[in-house]
Motif scaffolding. Sequence first.
Motif, short mmCIF file in Angstrom:
data_model
loop_
_atom_site.label_atom_id
_atom_site.label_comp_id
_atom_site.label_asym_id
_atom_site.label_seq_id
_atom_site.Cartn_x
_atom_site.Cartn_y
_atom_site.Cartn_z
N GLY A 106 -0.40 -10.16 10.62
CA GLY A 106 -0.04 -11.34 11.40
C GLY A 106 0.88 -12.28 10.66
N ASP A 107 1.53 -11.79 9.60
CA ASP A 107 2.44 -12.60 8.79
C ASP A 107 3.87 -12.13 9.01
OD1 ASP A 107 3.84 -14.03 6.95
OD2 ASP A 107 2.68 -13.39 5.20
N PRO A 108 4.68 -12.82 9.82
CA PRO A 108 6.05 -12.37 10.11
C PRO A 108 7.00 -12.48 8.93
CG PRO A 108 5.67 -14.52 11.08
CD PRO A 108 4.34 -14.07 10.53
N SER A 109 6.57 -13.13 7.86
CA SER A 109 7.45 -13.31 6.70
C SER A 109 7.05 -12.45 5.51
CB SER A 109 7.47 -14.79 6.28
OG SER A 109 7.92 -15.61 7.33
N LEU A 110 6.10 -11.57 5.68
CA LEU A 110 5.65 -10.70 4.60
C LEU A 110 6.82 -9.84 4.10
CD1 LEU A 110 2.41 -8.65 4.42
CD2 LEU A 110 4.59 -7.43 4.30
N SER A 111 6.87 -9.61 2.80
CA SER A 111 7.94 -8.80 2.21
C SER A 111 7.35 -7.64 1.44
CB SER A 111 8.81 -9.65 1.27
OG SER A 111 9.49 -10.66 1.98
N LEU A 112 8.03 -6.51 1.48
CA LEU A 112 7.60 -5.30 0.79
C LEU A 112 8.56 -5.01 -0.36
CD1 LEU A 112 5.80 -2.69 0.73
CD2 LEU A 112 7.58 -1.64 2.16
N ALA A 113 8.00 -4.69 -1.53
CA ALA A 113 8.80 -4.28 -2.68
C ALA A 113 8.33 -2.91 -3.12
CB ALA A 113 8.66 -5.28 -3.83
N VAL A 114 9.26 -1.97 -3.33
CA VAL A 114 8.93 -0.59 -3.69
C VAL A 114 9.55 -0.28 -5.05
CG1 VAL A 114 9.06 1.82 -2.98
CG2 VAL A 114 8.90 0.03 -1.25
N ARG A 115 8.79 0.46 -5.89
CA ARG A 115 9.29 0.82 -7.21
C ARG A 115 10.22 2.04 -7.10
NH1 ARG A 115 6.92 0.05 -12.23
NH2 ARG A 115 4.87 -0.34 -11.29
N ALA A 116 11.42 1.90 -7.60
CA ALA A 116 12.38 2.99 -7.68
C ALA A 116 12.78 3.15 -9.14
CB ALA A 116 13.60 2.71 -6.81
N THR A 169 12.98 -0.03 -11.36
CA THR A 169 13.49 -1.18 -10.61
C THR A 169 12.67 -1.39 -9.35
OG1 THR A 169 15.72 -0.69 -11.40
CG2 THR A 169 15.53 -2.19 -9.52
N TRP A 170 12.43 -2.66 -9.03
CA TRP A 170 11.77 -2.99 -7.77
C TRP A 170 12.84 -3.34 -6.75
CZ3 TRP A 170 6.79 -2.11 -6.93
CH2 TRP A 170 5.92 -2.05 -8.03
N VAL A 171 12.75 -2.73 -5.57
CA VAL A 171 13.71 -3.00 -4.50
C VAL A 171 12.95 -3.44 -3.26
CG1 VAL A 171 15.41 -1.37 -5.39
CG2 VAL A 171 13.70 -0.59 -3.74
N ASP A 172 13.61 -4.25 -2.42
CA ASP A 172 12.97 -4.68 -1.18
C ASP A 172 13.21 -3.65 -0.08
OD1 ASP A 172 15.58 -5.02 -0.38
OD2 ASP A 172 15.54 -7.21 -0.40
N ALA A 173 12.82 -4.00 1.14
CA ALA A 173 12.92 -3.03 2.24
C ALA A 173 14.37 -2.68 2.56
CB ALA A 173 12.24 -3.60 3.49
N ASP A 174 15.32 -3.55 2.20
CA ASP A 174 16.75 -3.27 2.43
C ASP A 174 17.39 -2.52 1.27
OD1 ASP A 174 16.84 -4.53 4.94
OD2 ASP A 174 16.94 -6.50 3.97
N GLY A 175 16.64 -2.29 0.20
CA GLY A 175 17.18 -1.59 -0.96
C GLY A 175 17.77 -2.50 -2.01
N ASN A 176 17.63 -3.80 -1.88
CA ASN A 176 18.17 -4.74 -2.86
C ASN A 176 17.18 -4.95 -3.99
OD1 ASN A 176 20.47 -5.26 -1.17
ND2 ASN A 176 19.13 -6.57 0.08
N PRO A 177 17.62 -4.91 -5.25
CA PRO A 177 16.72 -5.14 -6.39
C PRO A 177 16.15 -6.57 -6.35
CG PRO A 177 18.79 -4.16 -7.11
CD PRO A 177 18.99 -4.57 -5.68
N ILE A 178 14.86 -6.70 -6.67
CA ILE A 178 14.22 -8.01 -6.70
C ILE A 178 13.31 -8.09 -7.91
CG2 ILE A 178 14.27 -8.25 -4.19
CD1 ILE A 178 11.28 -7.59 -4.20
#
Length: 425
Positions: free
Chosen positions: A321-331, A334-343
């Motif tokens: 129920g959180d419309p602003s939640l963000s996902l970060a995946v380890r590549a 490097t950690w990248v967000d759902a769009d593939g940008n490093p964060i």
Amino acid sequence: MSNRSWRTAIWCVAAVVTPAAIWAIALPWPADSDLGFVLPVPVLAVMALSGAGILLLAGGQSSAGLRATMAILGLTLLGYPCLLAMSAASRGGPLVAGAAFAGHLIPLTMVSVTPVLAVSVVTARSHRGWIAAILLVTAVTTVVDITGVRVLIVLASVVRMSGFVLPIAATWPLVRNTAADMRRRAIVCGMASVVPVLMLGLTGCAVAIAGLTWGATRQRPTWLMRRSAILWMLAGVLAVVTLILAAGGVLVASAFVRAPVAMLVGVLLTGAVGLVSVRLHHWAGRLIDPRAEIETELAGLGEVSGHRRMALQQVLRKVTGDPSLSLAVRADDTWVDADGNPISPPADAVPLGRAGGDALVICSRPELSGRIARVGDWGSLLDPAVMEALSSRRRPGRTGRPPRSAAGSAATCTTVSRPTFSASR
């Protein structure tokens, strides 16, 4: 009227009504009264106190319609024992006697209307048709009772008891069309709709329904919204329903067949209803389990090749129920967000996956973080998104952008407001 003004009005009403209620309940109740039964003072006092408690719970409702309904339920439940006591003591004349005779009709109607209004508040969907049907059943059966025709009165009683199915039909179908916290609240409203069928008595029904409604419509989560609490309550409700149906089957069968056959009918009916109850309990458990919910939502998205990280983030936002939640995946490293940008994720991000976590969820509210953490080992839920991130990072010719801070990747996550429930239209 604000909640504070409402509570003030409730206390003023209590200050006026309490002395009158004490006087009425303390009146002598002769054994040969016209009512044909005797209620002891403690029972009358419990009924009156239950009505006062429901009035106080009504003050915390944000929906005007639900607040008014619970207020009517509390007031009528508070006044009903007083009217009975006055009628038994021959005080007030025919007017009080008539009100005592019909005093149960309004609270019985309100215990059916309250769960329907509650699920309307939770899901923001209007249920005026169901409420109109409940009121119509009450009106028609009341008119039939006034006619005094015995056959019609018996038929009206059957219709009135059957009318308790209407709240069940209005609430439970909505459970499938909800998710996350809303789904749990809808299930609690559904349990409130079943309470009248359990034959707990007028006071028991009113208190149980008011309590469940209060828990389901509170803006802040209560212990009633915990998975374990919901499943325990649902198990109790289903067990009582099974026993009632089995006992009813034995009584009906005993009127047509011998006792051993009637008992066999009861055993078979208990087994059949019990099996359905167990399956319903397992179904509800899967619906409110975070992992099952995430699996169902991911499966509903279908083929999302090339967008698995975005799909997982979308499902997590819906489930929490959180419309602003963000996902970060380890590549790799490097950690990248759902769009593939490093964060650069913050320290309070929730790790997902197995040892150390292959992904992180960035959100601001502790209860949402806990809901994600309770999924446990994410395993196959997370693997497609991780593999997609690795493949994207290792693709020839791809150059990563400079890592962004967590504030830049999920700036709006720190300003997430609590979800609110709007009244039904």
